[in-house]
Design an enzyme around this catalytic site. Sequence first.
Site, short mmCIF file in Angstrom:
data_model
loop_
_atom_site.label_atom_id
_atom_site.label_comp_id
_atom_site.label_asym_id
_atom_site.label_seq_id
_atom_site.Cartn_x
_atom_site.Cartn_y
_atom_site.Cartn_z
N HIS A 1 41.41 108.20 25.96
CA HIS A 1 41.86 106.90 26.45
C HIS A 1 43.38 106.89 26.53
O HIS A 1 44.06 107.32 25.59
CB HIS A 1 41.38 105.79 25.50
CG HIS A 1 41.89 104.43 25.86
ND1 HIS A 1 42.71 103.69 25.03
CD2 HIS A 1 41.70 103.67 26.97
CE1 HIS A 1 42.99 102.53 25.62
NE2 HIS A 1 42.39 102.50 26.78
N SER A 2 43.90 106.45 27.68
CA SER A 2 45.35 106.28 27.85
C SER A 2 46.07 107.62 27.60
O SER A 2 45.75 108.62 28.22
CB SER A 2 45.84 105.18 26.90
OG SER A 2 47.16 104.81 27.19
N LEU A 3 47.04 107.63 26.69
CA LEU A 3 47.80 108.85 26.42
C LEU A 3 46.89 109.96 25.90
O LEU A 3 47.16 111.15 26.14
CB LEU A 3 48.91 108.56 25.40
CG LEU A 3 49.83 109.72 25.04
CD1 LEU A 3 50.62 110.20 26.25
CD2 LEU A 3 50.77 109.34 23.90
#
Length: 687
Positions: A338-340
């Site tokens: 998720h995300s980074l």
Amino acid sequence: MSAQEPPRPPPAGAEPPEPEPGGRYEAVVPHWFWCKVTDTRERWVPFSAQDSERLEEAHGAGKEQGDVVVPTSGGRYDVHLRTRQRVAVYWEEEVTEVRRCTWFYKGDKDNKFIPYSESFSEELEEAYMIAVTLGEWKKKLESPNREVIILHNPKLMVHYHPVASSDDWVSTPTEQGRPRTVKRGVENIAVEIPNGEPLQIDHLVFVVHGIGPACDIRFRSIVQCVNDFRNVSLSMLQAHFKKAQEQQQVGRVEFLPVNWHSSLHSTGVDVDLERITLPSINRLRHFINDTILDVFFYNSSTYCQTIVDTVASEMNRLHRLFLQRNPQFKGGVSIAGHSLGSLILFDLLTNQKADPEEDEHCAQGSRTTSSAGGTEEVKEILKKLELSEYCDVFEKEKMDRQALFLCTETNLKEMGIPLGPRMKILHYISSKTEMKVWSPSQHGDSSEDVRNCQYRDVGLGQVSANYPQLNYKPTIFFAFGSPIGMFLTVRGVKRIDPNYSLPTCKGFFNIYHPFDPVAYRIEPMIVPDLEFEPMLLPHHKGRKRMHLELKEGLTRMSVDLKNNLLGSLRVAWQSFTRSPVPALEAGSTEAEAEAEAGTEKQPDTKPEEAPAAVKEESPLINVGRLNGGNRIDYVLQEKPIESFNEYLFALQGHLCYWESEDTVLLVLKEIYQTQGITLDQPLPGSQ
């Protein structure tokens, strides 16, 4: 045990008829609970029916043995029966209390039933047995906390909380205060016993979080968010894989969280940041230090190495531990970020080494070769630079082409390379990096070099780090709300070679919410010359959301009205301005009229197609081999309330994936598709 004074009668009209003496006693069926502590508040949570049965069996069989350990919650927690403790297996978590529960009383604050201690429950059960057997009710007991419990009859048992008295001479417990309901047996209290998880595990998925310690809008940890994701997956399996479950083809998918934030911030960097952080707007600055700065840490060579080492070693550790505890497991392994976290996984995957036999079939852009081939390639480079005398040094250090391009001047100096040769090697590395070419060195085709000069290596611009190797080959890589496309662009990668695929992972799905401010697409980097929409993720109930259907219908209607009105006005104007023509020109005029009519009718055929913005399915588009020739970008459907204001729900859009049924269903569908198992009913718009 019994008090001396006569018991206080129950409220009028509340007492059912008393049973006759000599009733039949039946032993209470215990159920096991564990204590969940949240913000100093305790809540007792029941184990699933199958876990409770296993605990009870072990309790009955292990009374005279040592500490018995029983795996619960799908094997993610161990219960130590002797110490009555519940311990997390795969991650660090506070040890919680476990209790074998038979008697309960209703709490003051939230009206939840709270179990009595095991010793006092035995006293209550003994008094209840005597009362039932002899028919002697209105028994009065005193709890260890000097509280009074009165057994009026089997249907009415009351717990009185003592009220502090101003008279110091009065030390006996009183029956003053609001009475609490007492219940015997878990079947008589309002509590939902969770369904047990299938024992069969078909696939394992590691989930890596993004920036900060909190992963959703409620500031929960990655463990709690993955628990939600797993629970949603169980409900989606029951709803969409029912046939396969009945045929025992499907068990479940296990999701395990991977935490790297705590390891990064345990390096002492927080203390260094605290010294230089300004005292004003303290909470905001602390929030930035704890979350946003993770992006900058990842772009630092020092802390990037810490992060990738932590993620890789943690996934390898979890994989080994999982196989130890599940020796019968034969399924595959996938990863999700998720995300980074998705960017960290992408960089790890681009730096994995494929097997030599698979190297012949992997994409031309793969920068991974066998160790022997890589060493020979380094020798060729040194020969080209007239530095053949240093081949033995590089061979001793086991340097392949990938390692050579990660070398810094310090590394070369430590290897004993003099200044002149160092400068030549560094200049060669920098020149090749600036060319941004995926060199198909395995084939040695100069024409291919020219053709691929427009593509840039996906590893270009990565922070200099030694990327560890995973102990397994992931089946699929899922990216949720991912900034991979943006980071590749910032690093200088404008296009991705359509022939490129991740060395050890053949599946890649980029899933995002339309209002997610952090998410970026991948497919336009592979096919930049063609504008096309992402795949619309179908609703898990098999339809498009009603507000999207209404929006699509209104768009089509407005296009139809516009085109029909313009077409009618054009025909009327042309008939009005058309002048008489000789009979000899009639043939050519009719031909021109037919041509004009054909051009006029063309707009009428277009409204039958949905505009690009509302198309549910895009035409077949070659998006390369990054996902095995299949589509990569998948967009969720926003909820009706979210469509009112995109900015208001932007943050929620980035944190919505953990409880998104549509996201979970796509993950399950793609995982089980690799095993030849499909949904009960194919969803419209799915690939």
